[in-house]
Motif scaffolding. Structure first.
Motif, PDB file in Angstrom:
ATOM      1  N   VAL B   5      12.716  26.219  56.695  1.00 33.85           N
ATOM      2  CA  VAL B   5      11.456  26.898  56.370  1.00 33.85           C
ATOM      3  C   VAL B   5      11.705  27.815  55.169  1.00 33.85           C
ATOM      4  O   VAL B   5      12.624  28.632  55.193  1.00 33.85           O
ATOM      5  N   CYS B   6      10.910  27.643  54.131  1.00 34.79           N
ATOM      6  CA  CYS B   6      11.048  28.483  52.935  1.00 34.79           C
ATOM      7  C   CYS B   6      10.049  29.629  53.035  1.00 34.79           C
ATOM      8  O   CYS B   6       8.849  29.387  53.178  1.00 34.79           O
ATOM      9  N   ILE B   7      10.550  30.845  52.992  1.00 33.36           N
ATOM     10  CA  ILE B   7       9.643  31.978  53.164  1.00 33.36           C
ATOM     11  C   ILE B   7       9.643  32.886  51.934  1.00 33.36           C
ATOM     12  O   ILE B   7      10.642  33.043  51.247  1.00 33.36           O
ATOM     13  N   THR B   8       8.487  33.454  51.688  1.00 27.87           N
ATOM     14  CA  THR B   8       8.366  34.429  50.603  1.00 27.87           C
ATOM     15  C   THR B   8       8.392  35.835  51.202  1.00 27.87           C
ATOM     16  O   THR B   8       8.108  36.037  52.384  1.00 27.87           O
ATOM     17  N   VAL B  59      16.086  29.397  57.704  1.00 24.63           N
ATOM     18  CA  VAL B  59      15.061  29.949  56.798  1.00 24.63           C
ATOM     19  C   VAL B  59      15.716  30.277  55.464  1.00 24.63           C
ATOM     20  O   VAL B  59      16.869  30.715  55.420  1.00 24.63           O
ATOM     21  N   LEU B  60      14.946  30.059  54.406  1.00 21.31           N
ATOM     22  CA  LEU B  60      15.487  30.224  53.060  1.00 21.31           C
ATOM     23  C   LEU B  60      14.542  31.072  52.220  1.00 21.31           C
ATOM     24  O   LEU B  60      13.327  30.892  52.272  1.00 21.31           O
ATOM     25  N   ASN B  61      15.116  31.998  51.475  1.00 17.52           N
ATOM     26  CA  ASN B  61      14.331  32.742  50.495  1.00 17.52           C
ATOM     27  C   ASN B  61      15.079  32.754  49.167  1.00 17.52           C
ATOM     28  O   ASN B  61      16.301  32.884  49.145  1.00 17.52           O
ATOM     29  N   VAL B  62      14.332  32.574  48.104  1.00 13.68           N
ATOM     30  CA  VAL B  62      14.906  32.748  46.779  1.00 13.68           C
ATOM     31  C   VAL B  62      14.483  34.147  46.343  1.00 13.68           C
ATOM     32  O   VAL B  62      13.295  34.377  46.094  1.00 13.68           O
ATOM     33  N   GLY B  63      15.440  35.068  46.300  1.00  7.94           N
ATOM     34  CA  GLY B  63      15.054  36.437  45.986  1.00  7.94           C
ATOM     35  C   GLY B  63      16.259  37.358  45.984  1.00  7.94           C
ATOM     36  O   GLY B  63      17.375  36.936  46.300  1.00  7.94           O
ATOM     37  N   LEU B 112       9.465  22.914  55.798  1.00  7.70           N
ATOM     38  CA  LEU B 112       8.138  23.518  55.916  1.00  7.70           C
ATOM     39  C   LEU B 112       8.019  24.706  54.965  1.00  7.70           C
ATOM     40  O   LEU B 112       8.937  25.512  54.834  1.00  7.70           O
ATOM     41  N   MET B 113       6.871  24.798  54.320  1.00  8.14           N
ATOM     42  CA  MET B 113       6.580  25.950  53.458  1.00  8.14           C
ATOM     43  C   MET B 113       5.178  26.427  53.810  1.00  8.14           C
ATOM     44  O   MET B 113       4.485  25.821  54.619  1.00  8.14           O
ATOM     45  N   GLY B 114       4.770  27.504  53.164  1.00  4.48           N
ATOM     46  CA  GLY B 114       3.395  27.937  53.313  1.00  4.48           C
ATOM     47  C   GLY B 114       2.517  27.166  52.338  1.00  4.48           C
ATOM     48  O   GLY B 114       3.005  26.611  51.362  1.00  4.48           O
ATOM     49  N   ARG B 115       1.238  27.148  52.607  1.00  4.78           N
ATOM     50  CA  ARG B 115       0.317  26.493  51.690  1.00  4.78           C
ATOM     51  C   ARG B 115       0.407  27.125  50.301  1.00  4.78           C
ATOM     52  O   ARG B 115       0.407  26.450  49.290  1.00  4.78           O
ATOM     53  N   GLU B 116       0.486  28.433  50.264  1.00  2.00           N
ATOM     54  CA  GLU B 116       0.686  29.118  48.990  1.00  2.00           C
ATOM     55  C   GLU B 116       1.274  30.491  49.244  1.00  2.00           C
ATOM     56  O   GLU B 116       1.162  31.040  50.336  1.00  2.00           O
ATOM     57  N   SER B 117       1.894  31.048  48.210  1.00  2.00           N
ATOM     58  CA  SER B 117       2.413  32.400  48.340  1.00  2.00           C
ATOM     59  C   SER B 117       1.239  33.354  48.156  1.00  2.00           C
ATOM     60  O   SER B 117       0.278  33.024  47.462  1.00  2.00           O
ATOM     61  N   SER B 118       1.310  34.537  48.766  1.00  5.61           N
ATOM     62  CA  SER B 118       0.143  35.406  48.657  1.00  5.61           C
ATOM     63  C   SER B 118       0.273  36.369  47.490  1.00  5.61           C
ATOM     64  O   SER B 118      -0.609  37.180  47.262  1.00  5.61           O
ATOM     65  N   MET B 124       2.291  25.576  44.635  1.00  4.36           N
ATOM     66  CA  MET B 124       2.941  24.606  43.760  1.00  4.36           C
ATOM     67  C   MET B 124       4.343  24.228  44.208  1.00  4.36           C
ATOM     68  O   MET B 124       4.792  23.122  43.944  1.00  4.36           O
ATOM     69  N   VAL B 125       5.046  25.169  44.832  1.00  4.84           N
ATOM     70  CA  VAL B 125       6.475  24.965  45.054  1.00  4.84           C
ATOM     71  C   VAL B 125       6.743  23.724  45.919  1.00  4.84           C
ATOM     72  O   VAL B 125       7.650  22.938  45.626  1.00  4.84           O
ATOM     73  N   HIS B 126       5.926  23.486  46.953  1.00  7.24           N
ATOM     74  CA  HIS B 126       6.207  22.311  47.811  1.00  7.24           C
ATOM     75  C   HIS B 126       6.097  21.000  47.040  1.00  7.24           C
ATOM     76  O   HIS B 126       6.937  20.114  47.194  1.00  7.24           O
TER      77      HIS B 126
HETATM   78  N1  AMP Z   1      10.910  32.778  46.261  1.00  2.59           N
HETATM   79  C1  AMP Z   1      10.702  31.906  47.245  1.00  2.59           C
HETATM   80  N2  AMP Z   1      11.625  31.713  48.218  1.00  2.59           N
HETATM   81  C2  AMP Z   1      11.437  30.823  49.226  1.00  2.59           C
HETATM   82  N3  AMP Z   1      10.323  30.081  49.341  1.00  2.59           N
HETATM   83  C3  AMP Z   1       9.359  30.222  48.406  1.00  2.59           C
HETATM   84  C4  AMP Z   1       9.492  31.122  47.307  1.00  2.59           C
HETATM   85  N4  AMP Z   1       8.372  31.046  46.551  1.00  2.59           N
HETATM   86  C5  AMP Z   1       7.582  30.127  47.157  1.00  2.59           C
HETATM   87  N5  AMP Z   1       8.167  29.626  48.275  1.00  2.59           N
HETATM   88  C6  AMP Z   1       7.592  28.644  49.224  1.00  2.59           C
HETATM   89  O1  AMP Z   1       6.639  27.841  48.569  1.00  2.59           O
HETATM   90  C7  AMP Z   1       5.339  28.039  49.134  1.00  2.59           C
HETATM   91  C8  AMP Z   1       4.291  27.939  48.051  1.00  2.59           C
HETATM   92  O2  AMP Z   1       4.500  28.961  47.096  1.00  2.59           O
HETATM   93  P1  AMP Z   1       3.698  29.042  45.722  1.00  2.59           P
HETATM   94  O3  AMP Z   1       3.810  27.712  45.069  1.00  2.59           O
HETATM   95  O4  AMP Z   1       4.364  30.135  44.962  1.00  2.59           O
HETATM   96  O5  AMP Z   1       2.290  29.387  46.085  1.00  2.59           O
HETATM   97  C9  AMP Z   1       5.424  29.398  49.809  1.00  2.59           C
HETATM   98  O6  AMP Z   1       4.466  29.528  50.832  1.00  2.59           O
HETATM   99  C10 AMP Z   1       6.863  29.366  50.341  1.00  2.59           C
HETATM  100  O7  AMP Z   1       6.957  28.600  51.524  1.00  2.59           O
END
Ligand code: AMP
Ligand code: FAD
Lengths: 321, 245
Positions: B5-8, B59-63, B112-118, B124-126
């Protein structure tokens, strides 16, 4: 170095937001001294192509492959990538949508193109290529410089008027060479509200909240929406309670709308709801509580009981037409 | 089943958005950070699927290190391990490259990712990760069931929904009502302290785009109020002055 516009259909017609994208692409092409071409996938009628021409495209590329009438993301991305290099385009413009976003993301990798979504204005070309996009769910804008030669812009709805050019566009049919591998995701069923204006496309949206008391009262919302030619929306608790379907729920976790007029009835105006509506041109709030936070975000307000106000408002709209 | 799961790590929606340094920097003063609301749905569904298949959930975060409390919260909610790729996310493409590289090295069945980051709302990322890996990517998904090597999904489309089937491995952008958000319990919080949180070096990669400056929307004028008896006046105004009818 043409500008290519990806057009989408809804209920057999080109979406209004796609026509806006065509006009955006045309205006951009004019300022770059190049031409605006549109690409359409799956069956599209001649009348619909005519609209695309009026909106500003000088030429249409039609990939009529029946398999593309369904919105299979990988297949659409591959078909657009093929046309993009065929017409030697540098910029792809499309309207932000559930399919468009997904296709644009894949294309950005395929084409090595910098992608900016939620574009809110024409780019600034005075120094490089800088695009204004909305961020933080409409609470701010970021000016973003795209550094790659090839670029993709996914534009928000309602940021410019559709042009009315007086010319016929030429449509060239392009054979599709898509293999089976891009169709690995299969659509097995679809449920769609028929004959209604869809929420993200609508120019006017009438939304109801918990103040409407129950699903049995939604005829009041629907009557007003019908008179206004509007789509209907709702707040999250309303869809959580199953008073209305999920795809009508507006806000941070739901649909984001940017209509010309947003009418909110019996919705308190929680920040998560406002996140979905704050790019509306005008907001009208109807609430019996003068302290409801939504009034702070509104242009017009009626302090009153929805059950009294709605029939009057519907009649007043009817009368003015 | 191995699930990623990729989380922001994003400002809570109620945060006041402000900028400093002549509108070039996001002002973090007083901002409360949370797991992205859509990522929270992805995580909740992933915990359920992991429990059903007795698999492993990463769970993974790029940050940068500021994300660590958010990753710990994901561990408390139920992830088995957390990984942070230690870099400041520059743009969606840059993030997608980091995630795709991690997946290549670790083989997941489901991402799994979120639909979009808030924060940047790209959505776009998925799709980018899908294209980088040559895998299908499907978003926004409201229902996800796994049946052997096949996923059955329901995806929101304008005005309705679409049912799909796709082979694993697969990338999914999640939204409600895919699962109920999970709130960490005391046992989760305790065990999160001892679960692994690995920090990895980023790939060196160029971004495609960069933010030059920010702007706040113009302040809203005061609302014009009407009573129930003045509805006709309001409608005239909407038609003749605001030109919205
Ligand atoms: N920096 C990040 N680290 C991990 N997952 C990310 C990151 N940025 C975006 N994602 C994943 O990609 C999804 C869509 O992000 P975005 O395309 O930025 O709206 C988010 O809901 C996350 O699941
Ligand atoms: C992380 C998160 C995400 C969320 N995402 C969303 C989202 O995307 N969209 C969303 O909408 N919410 C969302 N919410 C929920 C949000 O915080 C509010 O709880 C919700 O918007 C309230 O819905 P409501 O205004 O319909 O109901 P209420 O807050 O109950 O408000 C009802 C309103 O109706 C008025 N009213 C009552 N009777 C009448 C009458 N007869 N005539 C006129 N007015 C009347 C009341 O004065 C009141 O203002 C989210 C919450 C969280 C925590």
């Amino acid at each position: 170095m043409a500008v290519l516009i990806y057009i989408e259909q809804e209920a057999g017609g080109i979406k209004k937001s796609s026509l806006e994208a065509v006009s955006y692409g045309r205006t951009l092409a004019d300022s770059l001294g190049t031409s605006a071409l549109a690409v359409g996938l799956g069956p599209i009628s001649t009348e619909e192509w005519t609209k695309v021409g009026k909106a500003g495209a000088v030429k249409g590329i039609h990939v009529a492959d029946e398999r593309l009438s369904a919105g299979i993301i990988q297949a659409h991305a591959s078909a657009i990538a093929d046309v993009f290099s065929y017409v030697d385009a540098d910029i792809l413009v499309l309207a932000k949508s559930s399919l468009g976003d997904a296709v644009a993301a894949r294309l950005s990798v395929k084409l090595q193109a910098g992608l900016v979504s939620n574009v809110a204005a024409l780019p600034d070309l005075s120094e490089g290529f800088t695009v204004k996009r909305s961020i933080f769910t409409g609470k701010a804008f970021a000016f973003t410089a795209i550094k790659t030669v090839k670029k993709i812009l996914a534009i928000k709805k309602n940021i410019l008027d559709i042009r009315e050019e007086d010319h016929d566009l030429v449509v060239e049919v392009r054979q599709s060479s898509l293999g089976e591998e891009v169709f690995s995701a299969k659509i097995t069923g679809m449920q769609k509200a028929e004959g209604q204006v869809s929420l993200p496309e609508a120019d006017i949206v009438v939304s109801g909240g918990r103040g409407l008391k129950g699903p049995e009262n939604w005829n009041l919302i629907e009557d007003l929406a019908r008179e206004l030619g509007a789509a209907t929306g709702c707040s999250k608790p309303v869809s959580d309670l199953n008073w209305r379907p999920h795809h009508e729920h507006v806000g941070q976790t739901g649909i984001k709308v940017s209509p010309t007029l947003y009418v909110a009835v019996g919705i308190s105006g929680a920040i998560q709801h406002l996140a979905g509506v704050n790019s509306s041109k005008k907001i009208l709030v109807i609430n019996k509580d003068p302290e409801a936070p939504f009034f702070k975000a509104a242009d017009y307000g009626i302090v009153g009981d929805a059950f009294e106000v709605l029939p009057k408002l519907t009649d007043a709209v009817k009368a003015i037409k | 089943m191995k699930i990623l799961v990729c989380i922001t790590h994003v400002p809570d929606t109620t945060s006041r958005i402000q900028f400093t340094d002549n509108n070039t920097t996001f002002d973090q003063t007083g901002v409360q950070y949370v797991i992205g609301p859509y990522d929270d749905y992805a995580l909740a569904r992933a915990v359920e699927l992991r429990d059903q298949t007795s698999g492993k959930l990463t769970v993974l975060n790029v940050g940068d290190a500021a994300s660590d409390p958010t990753l710990r919260k994901a561990l408390a909610i139920g992830a088995d391990e957390a990984v942070r790729i230690d870099t400041v996310p520059k743009d969606s493409f840059y993030v997608a490259r980091q995630i795709a590289h991690f997946v290549e090295e670790n083989d997941f069945d489901l991402i799994l990712m979120g639909r979009e980051s808030s924060d940047f709302n790209g959505g776009m990322v998925h799709g980018m990760v899908g294209e980088l890996l040559g895998l299908p990517s499907i978003s926004p998904v409201m229902k996800l069931e796994i049946d052997g090597k096949t996923a059955k999904l329901s995806r929101e489309i304008e005005g309705g929904k679409e049912e799909l089937e796709a082979p694993l491995p697969l990338i999914v952008g999640c939204q409600e009502p895919i699962a109920e958000w999970k709130i960490p319990n005391m046992r989760g919080i305790m065990s999160a302290r001892t679960k692994p949180l690995l920090v990895k070096e980023p790939l060196s990669e160029q971004s495609h785009a960069e933010v030059v400056s920010y702007e706040l929307p113009p302040a809203k004028g005061a609302v014009r109020l009407f009573t129930t008896d003045q509805v006709d006046d309001l409608v005239k105004l909407l038609k003749n002055e605001a030109n919205v009818l």
